[in-house]
Design a protein around this motif. Structure first.
Motif, PDB file in Angstrom:
ATOM      1  N   THR A  46       0.819  -1.222   0.000  1.00  0.00           N
ATOM      2  CA  THR A  46       0.000   0.000   0.000  1.00  0.00           C
ATOM      3  C   THR A  46       0.851   1.271   0.000  1.00  0.00           C
ATOM      4  O   THR A  46       0.337   2.365   0.220  1.00  0.00           O
TER       5      THR A  46
ATOM      6  N   GLY B 244      -6.492   4.611  -6.476  1.00  0.00           N
ATOM      7  CA  GLY B 244      -6.205   3.245  -6.091  1.00  0.00           C
ATOM      8  C   GLY B 244      -5.494   2.413  -7.143  1.00  0.00           C
ATOM      9  O   GLY B 244      -5.213   1.223  -6.898  1.00  0.00           O
TER      10      GLY B 244
ATOM     11  N   THR C  75      -1.914   1.224  -5.953  1.00  0.00           N
ATOM     12  CA  THR C  75      -2.011   0.253  -4.852  1.00  0.00           C
ATOM     13  C   THR C  75      -2.453  -1.111  -5.368  1.00  0.00           C
ATOM     14  O   THR C  75      -1.865  -2.150  -5.024  1.00  0.00           O
TER      15      THR C  75
END
Length: 329
Positions: free
Chosen positions: A180, A204, A207
């Motif tokens: 992350t 996102g 990630t």
């Protein structure tokens, strides 16, 4: 226990066509020449650096290797090019193969002993180490060889270890936080292409990509246990991963991809045979369009002889007729 040993031996020494070894050998050694001239030509500059900057890898400390100088680096450079091209022919595969491996191994030690260590050449180094023991092989040869199968298998293990150990290193030094973290974000900002900068705008994305990369690397050993069709699909996925990586941050991993060709049925790629057929076909075309063939030339000579005999017979007949006419008078 014996059954396990037998299964392991059969896996390690699975026979492969000699034509696959010949094609892989040519690919690897031609790439070595290209790598030295183009992809890793920057290594030559290390010969001009002060000797105190040379911090050899562990293997460089264990072996009595010289400190890089213009003479040392230049000698390796100019020796590697002709030797690797000669090794690509498959002749003197042991002598040339070991020579190329030793020189390229030293070339890589010189390259990686100044603070930066790449891991994209591990599989290639394994290939160079085992190819001298793969035996004689010719392009297009369908006869199988266990020695060649062993060489390809160890190269494949080196390729997969590059992925698997990379994921272990990520988790070892970065922990689960690596999944992350901002590793890809930093790479995209620092050296990313326009496509990478556009993808940064997707929430996102980096990630999810980091989680996918670690998962892909951790499960890469599965390529050894799946069926052949699925194995080729996984290898295609490996190549696709590197294409995407290059499109995003311009890292190519070309040496690794060359070694990864050990998974492919390269015996179907026969450039030597294709060239011979092309030259033979070109010769046949020349005969057809540029002049008569031997058979046509023979037929022409026979026809000419028949015409000459017919003409001579006609002359004899005409003379005989003239003689009889003279006697009649």
């Amino acid at each position: 226990m014996n059954k396990t040993v037998t299964v392991l031996r059969n896996w390690l020494f699975e026979p492969v066509p000699k034509g696959r070894i010949a094609a892989f050998r040519t690919l690897v050694y031609v790439f070595v020449a290209l790598d030295v001239v183009f992809f890793s030509a920057w290594v030559k500059s290390h010969g001009d650096l002060p000797g105190n900057l040379y911090q050899p890898l562990v293997i460089g400390k264990l072996l009595p290797l010289p400190t890089p100088t213009p003479l040392v680096v230049g000698s390796i450079y100019w020796a590697l090019i002709p030797l690797s091209l000669a090794a690509a022919t498959g002749r003197a595969h042991r002598l040339l193969g070991w020579s190329v491996f030793i020189l390229y191994f030293e070339w890589m030690i010189i390259a990686m002993s100044y603070g930066k260590v790449d891991h994209d050449r591990f599989g290639l180094l394994v290939a160079l180490a085992v190819l001298p023991a793969a035996g004689r092989a010719r392009h297009g040869d369908k006869e199988t060889t266990e020695a060649g199968g062993w060489a390809l298998r160890l190269t494949q293990v080196g390729v997969v270890c590059t992925y698997f150990l990379a994921s272990i290193a990520k988790l070892r030094f970065g922990g689960l936080a690596w999944l992350t973290g901002a590793t890809l974000t930093r790479s995209f900002i620092r050296r990313g292409t326009q496509l990478a900068h556009w993808l940064l705008g997707i929430p996102g994305f980096t990630t999810a990509s980091q989680i996918g990369i670690v998962g892909f690397e951790l499960f890469s050993p599965l390529v050894f246990v799946v069926k052949p069709k699925l194995r080729y699909a996984m290898v295609a996925g490996f190549y696709a991963f590197h294409v995407v990586t290059f499109c995003l941050i311009t890292i190519s991993f070309i040496p690794h991809q060359v070694a990864m060709a050990s998974f492919l049925p390269l015996e179907r790629v026969t450039p030597v045979i294709w060239t011979r057929r092309l030259l033979k076909r070109g010769g046949s075309t020349t005969e057809a369009h540029g002049g008569p063939t031997a058979e046509e030339h023979g037929d022409s000579a026979a026809e000419q002889a028949r015409e000459e005999v017919t003409e001579a017979a006609g002359d004899v007949h005409q003379r005989s007729a003239d003689g009889l006419d003279h006697l009649g008078r």
